[in-house]
Design a protein around this motif. Structure first.
Motif, PDB file in Angstrom:
ATOM      1  N   THR A 129     -43.302 -10.337 -23.714  1.00 33.36           N
ATOM      2  CA  THR A 129     -42.139  -9.966 -23.748  1.00 33.36           C
ATOM      3  C   THR A 129     -41.603  -9.593 -22.545  1.00 33.36           C
ATOM      4  O   THR A 129     -40.278  -9.798 -22.260  1.00 33.36           O
ATOM      5  CB  THR A 129     -41.826  -9.055 -24.935  1.00 33.36           C
ATOM      6  N   GLU A 171     -38.005 -11.053 -20.986  1.00 28.41           N
ATOM      7  CA  GLU A 171     -37.042 -10.570 -20.698  1.00 28.41           C
ATOM      8  C   GLU A 171     -36.655 -10.532 -19.077  1.00 28.41           C
ATOM      9  O   GLU A 171     -35.262 -10.629 -18.894  1.00 28.41           O
ATOM     10  CB  GLU A 171     -37.464  -8.802 -20.910  1.00 28.41           C
ATOM     11  N   ILE A 205     -34.084 -13.570 -18.837  1.00 25.88           N
ATOM     12  CA  ILE A 205     -32.962 -13.514 -19.723  1.00 25.88           C
ATOM     13  C   ILE A 205     -31.629 -13.463 -18.618  1.00 25.88           C
ATOM     14  O   ILE A 205     -30.616 -14.401 -19.037  1.00 25.88           O
ATOM     15  CB  ILE A 205     -32.788 -12.316 -20.355  1.00 25.88           C
ATOM     16  N   GLU A 207     -25.778 -12.225 -22.109  1.00 22.69           N
ATOM     17  CA  GLU A 207     -27.429 -11.860 -22.195  1.00 22.69           C
ATOM     18  C   GLU A 207     -27.829 -11.334 -23.549  1.00 22.69           C
ATOM     19  O   GLU A 207     -28.988 -11.797 -23.809  1.00 22.69           O
ATOM     20  CB  GLU A 207     -27.611 -10.618 -21.075  1.00 22.69           C
ATOM     21  N   GLN A 208     -27.071 -10.672 -24.138  1.00 22.39           N
ATOM     22  CA  GLN A 208     -27.537 -10.108 -25.590  1.00 22.39           C
ATOM     23  C   GLN A 208     -27.712 -11.236 -26.488  1.00 22.39           C
ATOM     24  O   GLN A 208     -28.367 -11.303 -27.433  1.00 22.39           O
ATOM     25  CB  GLN A 208     -26.204  -9.276 -26.063  1.00 22.39           C
ATOM     26  N   ARG A 220     -30.829 -12.597 -25.835  1.00 24.79           N
ATOM     27  CA  ARG A 220     -32.123 -11.666 -25.867  1.00 24.79           C
ATOM     28  C   ARG A 220     -32.378 -11.681 -27.588  1.00 24.79           C
ATOM     29  O   ARG A 220     -33.386 -11.509 -28.098  1.00 24.79           O
ATOM     30  CB  ARG A 220     -31.550 -10.286 -25.620  1.00 24.79           C
ATOM     31  N   SER A 221     -31.226 -11.893 -28.214  1.00 19.64           N
ATOM     32  CA  SER A 221     -31.383 -11.780 -29.829  1.00 19.64           C
ATOM     33  C   SER A 221     -32.100 -13.180 -30.221  1.00 19.64           C
ATOM     34  O   SER A 221     -33.067 -13.165 -31.111  1.00 19.64           O
ATOM     35  CB  SER A 221     -30.088 -12.078 -30.433  1.00 19.64           C
ATOM     36  N   LYS A 278     -35.832 -12.341 -29.337  1.00 18.69           N
ATOM     37  CA  LYS A 278     -36.301 -11.270 -30.422  1.00 18.69           C
ATOM     38  C   LYS A 278     -36.647 -11.945 -31.629  1.00 18.69           C
ATOM     39  O   LYS A 278     -37.607 -11.727 -32.221  1.00 18.69           O
ATOM     40  CB  LYS A 278     -35.219 -10.169 -30.725  1.00 18.69           C
TER      41      LYS A 278
END
Length: 201
Positions: free
Chosen positions: A145, A149, A152, A163-164, A167-168, A171
């Protein structure tokens, strides 16, 4: 001699019976159960979308462009093996270099430099070790992870998305610890890249 004549037919019958049971019946039953209960795994865990096969989720693929997530280092050989159609087949293997060797130190140093240059947004943040080393098989499909990360900001910038959002996706394709306690969380690189390309959700 008489005893041998009595034993040989029985031995042959036993071999024949166990060949049928172990070589045919057992194999057919196991294959049938696998196809019934785990058809995807039994057929190689191939990711197929609209009739097109994109790869096996258990084997790494090499990505080197800025808009895709990078996996672990792969030692690629495309000159030794060819398919039935004559096209080269990609073959990867571990380096088998000793961590104490100068050659290994040099290779890791070069890889760290390459990773840093591709991720200026990270500044002096340490490069995750799995981005600069091979796995034991040379075909590990997952990264940590931390390694995901780390990439990203580059992915978000290359694709022009927040970025979110990246990131989703990461995940979503993170494999969690077995029973919540065994192993480490990992990220499947192929699935993340297919999701980034809008091929899977």
């Amino acid at each position: 001699m008489k005893t041998l004549k009595n034993v040989l037919p029985r031995a042959f019958i036993c071999i024949l019976i166990f060949t049928v049971i172990c070589g045919i019946v057992y194999t057919a039953v196991c294959t049938g159960i696998a196809q019934l209960l785990f058809p995807n795994q039994a057929n190689g865990s191939i990711i197929e979308i609209d009739g097109k096969k994109y790869g096996c989720e258990l084997l790494a693929q090499q990505y080197t462009d800025e808009s895709h997530m990078w996996g672990r280092i792969m030692n690629i050989d495309v000159t030794t093996y060819t398919g039935e159609d004559g096209k080269p087949l990609m073959y990867a293997s571990p380096s088998n270099l000793s961590p104490a060797s100068e050659e290994f130190e040099q290779l890791v140093g070069e890889r760290v430099k390459k990773i840093r240059e591709a991720h200026p947004q990270q500044g002096d943040v340490p490069v995750p070790v799995d981005l600069v080393t091979c796995s034991g098989s040379g075909l590990d499909p997952d990264i940590s992870t931390a390694a995901a990360e780390y990439q990203i900001p580059r992915l978000a910038e290359a694709r022009g998305i927040p970025e979110q959002e990246v990131r989703s996706i990461v995940k979503r394709y993170t494999n969690h610890r077995f029973l919540g306690i065994f192993g480490e969380e990992t990220v499947n690189v192929l699935k993340v890249n297919l999701a980034l390309d809008g091929l899977i959700s």
